[in-house]
Structures are given as structure tokens and as C-alpha cells.
Scaffold this motif. Sequence first.
Motif, mmCIF file in Angstrom:
data_model
loop_
_atom_site.group_PDB
_atom_site.id
_atom_site.type_symbol
_atom_site.label_atom_id
_atom_site.label_comp_id
_atom_site.label_asym_id
_atom_site.label_seq_id
_atom_site.Cartn_x
_atom_site.Cartn_y
_atom_site.Cartn_z
ATOM 1 N N MET A 1 0.898 -1.044 0.074
ATOM 2 C CA MET A 1 0.172 -0.073 0.036
ATOM 3 C C MET A 1 0.985 1.201 0.016
ATOM 4 N N SER A 2 0.263 2.390 -0.237
ATOM 5 C CA SER A 2 1.230 3.556 -0.362
ATOM 6 C C SER A 2 0.574 4.568 0.764
ATOM 7 N N ASP A 344 8.589 -7.515 6.989
ATOM 8 C CA ASP A 344 7.940 -6.742 7.876
ATOM 9 C C ASP A 344 7.834 -5.313 7.407
ATOM 10 N N ASP A 345 6.825 -4.982 6.586
ATOM 11 C CA ASP A 345 6.813 -3.723 5.858
ATOM 12 C C ASP A 345 6.745 -2.469 6.800
ATOM 13 N N SER A 346 7.692 -1.819 7.469
ATOM 14 C CA SER A 346 7.684 -0.735 8.142
ATOM 15 C C SER A 346 8.948 -0.140 7.961
ATOM 16 N N ASP A 429 15.178 -0.999 5.266
ATOM 17 C CA ASP A 429 14.409 0.109 4.613
ATOM 18 C C ASP A 429 13.283 -0.366 3.956
ATOM 19 N N ARG A 430 12.362 -0.688 5.053
ATOM 20 C CA ARG A 430 10.969 -1.237 4.843
ATOM 21 C C ARG A 430 11.224 -2.542 3.996
ATOM 22 N N PRO A 431 11.171 -3.768 4.396
ATOM 23 C CA PRO A 431 11.150 -5.017 3.700
ATOM 24 C C PRO A 431 9.651 -5.218 3.294
ATOM 25 N N GLU A 432 9.731 -5.329 1.723
ATOM 26 C CA GLU A 432 8.178 -5.960 1.134
ATOM 27 C C GLU A 432 8.664 -7.426 0.827
ATOM 28 N N GLY A 433 8.494 -7.561 -0.521
ATOM 29 C CA GLY A 433 8.553 -8.919 -1.192
ATOM 30 C C GLY A 433 9.788 -9.667 -0.803
ATOM 31 N N PRO A 525 10.984 -0.863 -5.350
ATOM 32 C CA PRO A 525 10.369 -2.323 -5.586
ATOM 33 C C PRO A 525 9.579 -2.749 -4.465
ATOM 34 N N ASP A 526 8.315 -3.325 -4.714
ATOM 35 C CA ASP A 526 7.594 -3.846 -3.833
ATOM 36 C C ASP A 526 7.452 -5.457 -3.956
ATOM 37 N N ASN A 527 6.886 -5.870 -4.813
ATOM 38 C CA ASN A 527 6.806 -7.375 -4.950
ATOM 39 C C ASN A 527 7.593 -8.007 -6.181
ATOM 40 N N THR A 540 6.486 -2.532 -8.837
ATOM 41 C CA THR A 540 6.823 -1.207 -8.007
ATOM 42 C C THR A 540 5.844 -0.475 -7.302
ATOM 43 N N ASP A 541 5.961 0.400 -6.231
ATOM 44 C CA ASP A 541 4.869 1.129 -5.517
ATOM 45 C C ASP A 541 5.529 2.233 -4.979
ATOM 46 N N GLY A 542 5.432 3.530 -5.605
ATOM 47 C CA GLY A 542 5.808 4.724 -5.235
ATOM 48 C C GLY A 542 6.223 5.611 -6.313
ATOM 49 N N ALA A 575 -1.961 4.574 -9.518
ATOM 50 C CA ALA A 575 -1.831 3.025 -9.045
ATOM 51 C C ALA A 575 -0.458 2.578 -8.820
ATOM 52 N N GLU A 576 -0.423 1.764 -7.964
ATOM 53 C CA GLU A 576 0.852 0.809 -7.811
ATOM 54 C C GLU A 576 0.353 -0.631 -8.619
ATOM 55 N N CYS A 577 1.516 -1.192 -8.995
ATOM 56 C CA CYS A 577 1.448 -2.677 -9.341
ATOM 57 C C CYS A 577 1.891 -3.492 -8.263
HETATM 58 CA CA CA Z 1 4.110 -1.014 -0.922
#
Ligand code: CA
Length: 636
Positions: A1-2, A344-346, A429-433, A525-527, A540-542, A575-577
Amino acid sequence: MSIRHPQSPHIRSVIARRVSRRGFLLGSTGGLSAVAASGFVGSLFSGAAHAQPAQSSLTFTELTRIYDATHHVAEGYRADVVVAWGDPMAAGQGPFDPATMTGADLAGRFGYNCDFIAYMPLPKGSQNSDHGLLCVNNEYASANVMFPGVTWDNMPGSLSDADVAVINASVGHSIVEVRRTDGRWAVVQDSPFNRRITMDSEIAISGPAAGHPWMRTSYDPEGRLARGTHYNCAGGITPWGTVLSGEEGAYDSFGGDVAAHPQADVLTRYDYDGSDYYGRTRLDPRFDLAVEPNEPHRFDWVVEIDPYDPASTPVKRTALGRFAHEGATVWLNRDGRVVVYMGDDSNFEYIYRFVSDAAYDPADPASGRDILDAGTLSVARFNEDGSVDWLPLVHGYGPLTAENGFADQAEVLLKTRLAADALGATPMDRPEGVETNPVTGRVYALMTKNKKITAEKLNPVNTRPENLYGHIVELIPPGGTGLDADHAADRFEWDLFVLCGNPRIAAQGARFHEDTSENGWFVNPDNLGFDPKGRMFVATDGANDFDMADGVYGIDTEGPARALPKLLFAAPKGAECSSPRFTPDGTTLFVSVQHPAEDSESLAEVTTLWPDFRPGGLPRPAVVAIQRMDGGEVAS
Ligand code: CA
Ligand code: FEO
Ligand code: CA
């Protein structure tokens, strides 16, 4: 999410020294010849003569960067909407109509803000790439482009109770049967598999924290039956045919005084601020901290769902820890144990790994049923020498004792972040996928960005202050490549795969392959997903913060074009992907287009009405299917 992490673009100088030293260390460790052979070492765009650009193995002609009201895909490909928010799922339901939508109706329709996608072939156990189930997380609701007069700033007061009901009914998880006919994917509307899991669905609680006093509520005095799931972000697929859905932090759903809560320290560490951002307490008092103080402890877990059994009860697997789960990707280790990687995405949070105690037997899918309830959760500490240690979050290990506030294993899990703090895990730095390359066995972890990191807080693997761009970390398990890799080992090696940003602006400190084009570099990069050949596809998201489209980029991870990204798909405004996912045959790449038009102040000045573009209509998040026009394998 953004939207919960708004950031505006800034450009800051970079500490190149860290990256240079890292390069030296890699050169001196040996055993990482693929890194040395790649175009990644040395400075990028140095101006040196470069006669023969590297050839990506990805065969598509790169999309030219574009950012407008609709989506775009590389020439020779098409990207079709498969299913969007509000689409009917049950027999007899009519098309989505924003003029008459209600919570009761939407609870039986496809949900909002699609994120994680699992494609589960039908029949179960097959590799069918024309017929299957799409299992999709619906993370949250972009209320500013759902209801007239609502902005992010005037919520929740601007939302009526009916609006809140629509929001609540639109989040959670959606399962739809899909079929490809003549190259077109479509939902089977009256399928018995079609199912919504919402904020009110019954969900069992299992593993070490089940039944703990903190898990008990007036609805569930035993602490073993949760109500609902939400903020479902990314996830994973198990070898036994279930999907895992990450609950990415329910902190802003709750209202009340956090400081007065019996576990105020825990709630604070989990970002709970009592804001009740969507006004949920008005409809359901369990979100009032004073009424039901244990309800928060029943969120921020990983939920296992069996999409092949519509009557099954999903299960929150507490052994996988409690934090803002971006996802939970599964790898079957060489010894049969089940390994789950999780971010842990924070800002400044950690990367986790779970290893099951028991081995899974592929000949007996039932052996996977409760295998995620017993095992070792650990957290990553990245060392300067290029190694990474997995530190066990096990009661009694090191500081994880009763004297230090961890009474038993259940409490270690209920307070996973605090336990990881105590062990000295590396803040990221905010771990996503986090996902494993199925061909090489290497693991890739996506750091989306971290504006708050300062020069004083840098560490070996997070190297840029005010990191607005993100980066990708490569984790290398010992034991060999592919199926030989030992994902249960205590120590891996690590490398920086790419540093994101515009490589033509030196101050951003970006590092991609030196032949990366103007269209190929990316931010945030997100997922990620891998095609059957082991090529990486990053969503990507952002990028909107840089006035660019978010998109999907294909990247080789091996060979002379290692770390050379190419733009395949661009999302519409706002939108993000999310969550790229291939069919087993590699001919379709599903991707979520999440929160189109979310950059709008409100519906009065909406930036896009994608994908319908109907006057008076609403923008609708949707799952898109990317295919080659000739039906061949994507990028091959
Ligand atoms: Ca994101
Ligand atoms: Fe839901 Fe981490 O994005
Ligand atoms: Ca995400």
C-alpha cells in the motif's frame, strides 16, 4: 500500500563509500564469481567506451516510459482486465453499480485494492494454465475515490455508516474461478469455488499463541477463533495447495487510548495509535480498545486459506510471527522442511524466516495440513563480512527469557518485533516482497524505501541516507544452487542486487547494470515473481511520487545482463503494481493494479476512471493478465 506511507521526492547525496567497500569485500570472499562477472561491479555510466551492450534474455521490446490515465504494455503484448472491484461472483448478480452499492452486496463481490495473487490450477495438483482459481488479497479501500466529498484528510467524519460498511465489505480476500478461452481470461461467475473472506469471516487461530490469554475476547473466550482478516497485502503458495495471506498491520483500524491499554508498550511498538482511521468503531465496538482490549492481538498474523475447499475455515498460523506481514513465500527445502520468507513492511523493520520442524511429503499432501504450526521463526542479522545470520526467536534463547518480559513462546510470537529488537536484528529500509528464484535458489528481498534513515542509522545492507528509492538484497543460501541450496542453514551470504533510482543522476546513488536504458531503471520495488526460467519480474509502488508510472520490470538475475531491468507494463495514474504471478506455462503474467486514481484529492478531480472510463463511474482496482499477442511464453 502507499497511502499510509506518504512521501514526497527529494534528492540527497549518497554515501558511495559503503557501496565501494562492499564491492571490495565481495571481491575478496571468492565463491561469488557470478557477481564479479556481472556488469554491476564498477561505476555505472562512467562514460567509458562500451562497444557491445549486454543482451537481456527477456525478448520483449521495452515499453517507452509513459504515465497517464490508462495502462500500457510492451509492443506485441496485451494486458486485459480479468476482474475488478465490485465484479459479480455469484450466479444472478448484476454488474457493479456504484449508484446502488451497499456493504451487504459488496461482501459477495470481488474486493477492492487487489494485491497478492495466487493462480491455483484446476484440477488441484495439475499444471493447467488455462483454468484455475485466482486467490487475491484485497488490502484496503481508497475512500477518497469511492465516495463524493471524502478526502484522506476529512476521514472518518466524512464517511457515513453505509460508506464504512462498503469499505469493510470490500477488504479481505477474494477467490474466483477463471478460465482462458481463445486467449481471453474470464471469471466463471457461478462457480462453487467463488468466495469472499472478509472482516467478519470466522478464522481459526492455531500455533503457539492460540489460546493465550491475550488472544481471548468476549466473542471468543478460548482465544482460538478470530473474526475476519484485513490489510491483507502479499502472500504465498504452499506445495499442498493452500495460499498464505499476510496481514500487514491493523494499527489504524482501532480507536481509543493506547496509553491506557494493558499492553501499551506492545501496541506502540506495532504502531497502534488509536486513530480509527475508517471509523470502524461506529459499526463494530470490538475495534474500540476500551471495549475489547485483546482484539488487536488477533491481527497482524499470516492466514492460511484452502481455496479448493470453499467450506474450509481459514487459519491464522501464529508460529509465523506477528508483525506487518507483507507476504509469506514458501520454499520446500532439500530435506523436505518448509521454509517461509517474510518481510515486515515498516521503516527499520526486519526480514524473517520460518523453518518447519517436520518434513513435508509431496506424496501425501495431508502432511502439510498443520505443518506451519511447529517450527523455528528467526530474524536476519546482516554482517559487514557479507554473511547473514538467522537468529532464532525461540523462548529461552539469549535474552528471550521471562526476566526480560518474554514469559513463554507464545509471548515471543505475540511480541515478535520486541523479541527481534532484543536479538539485534538488522533494521531494514521497509522490507516488502521476499521470494526465492526457482532456478538458482537465491532469495531476493525488496526494500521499498525509507525516508527516515539518516547517515547515523546506515548499516551494511542499507547504505543510503533518506533512501527514497529502495533497493534489492540478494541472499545466498549455502549448499549449492537450485534445489541443492540449504534454506534452513543458520548462515547465508548476502549481496546488493540493485540500488534503485535514476542512474543518470549521480546524487541518487543508483546501481543497475550499466546498459540499463532510460526506460528500464525503477524506484520503490514492492513485489516480485519469477517466470519458469527464473527471470525476475518486479512490481513497483511509489513511482508516482516522482511523477512516473508504477510498473512491472523484467530482470535477469544471472549471466551478462544480470541486474539489467526492462519495462514491460505501466500502470495508470495513482496506481501501484503488485504481486506479479505467472501461470505454470509462463504464457500469462497476472498483476494487480492497486488504487488507481488514489493520487486524486477527491472524486471531484479524479485523475482517472480506469478501467471503465464511464462518466459518473468510479476508478476500480483490477487484476490484469499480460500475454503475448501470439500466445507464447512471456519474455521468451
Ligand atoms: Ca508498498
Ligand atoms: Fe501492502 Fe507492503 O504494501
Ligand atoms: Ca506491498
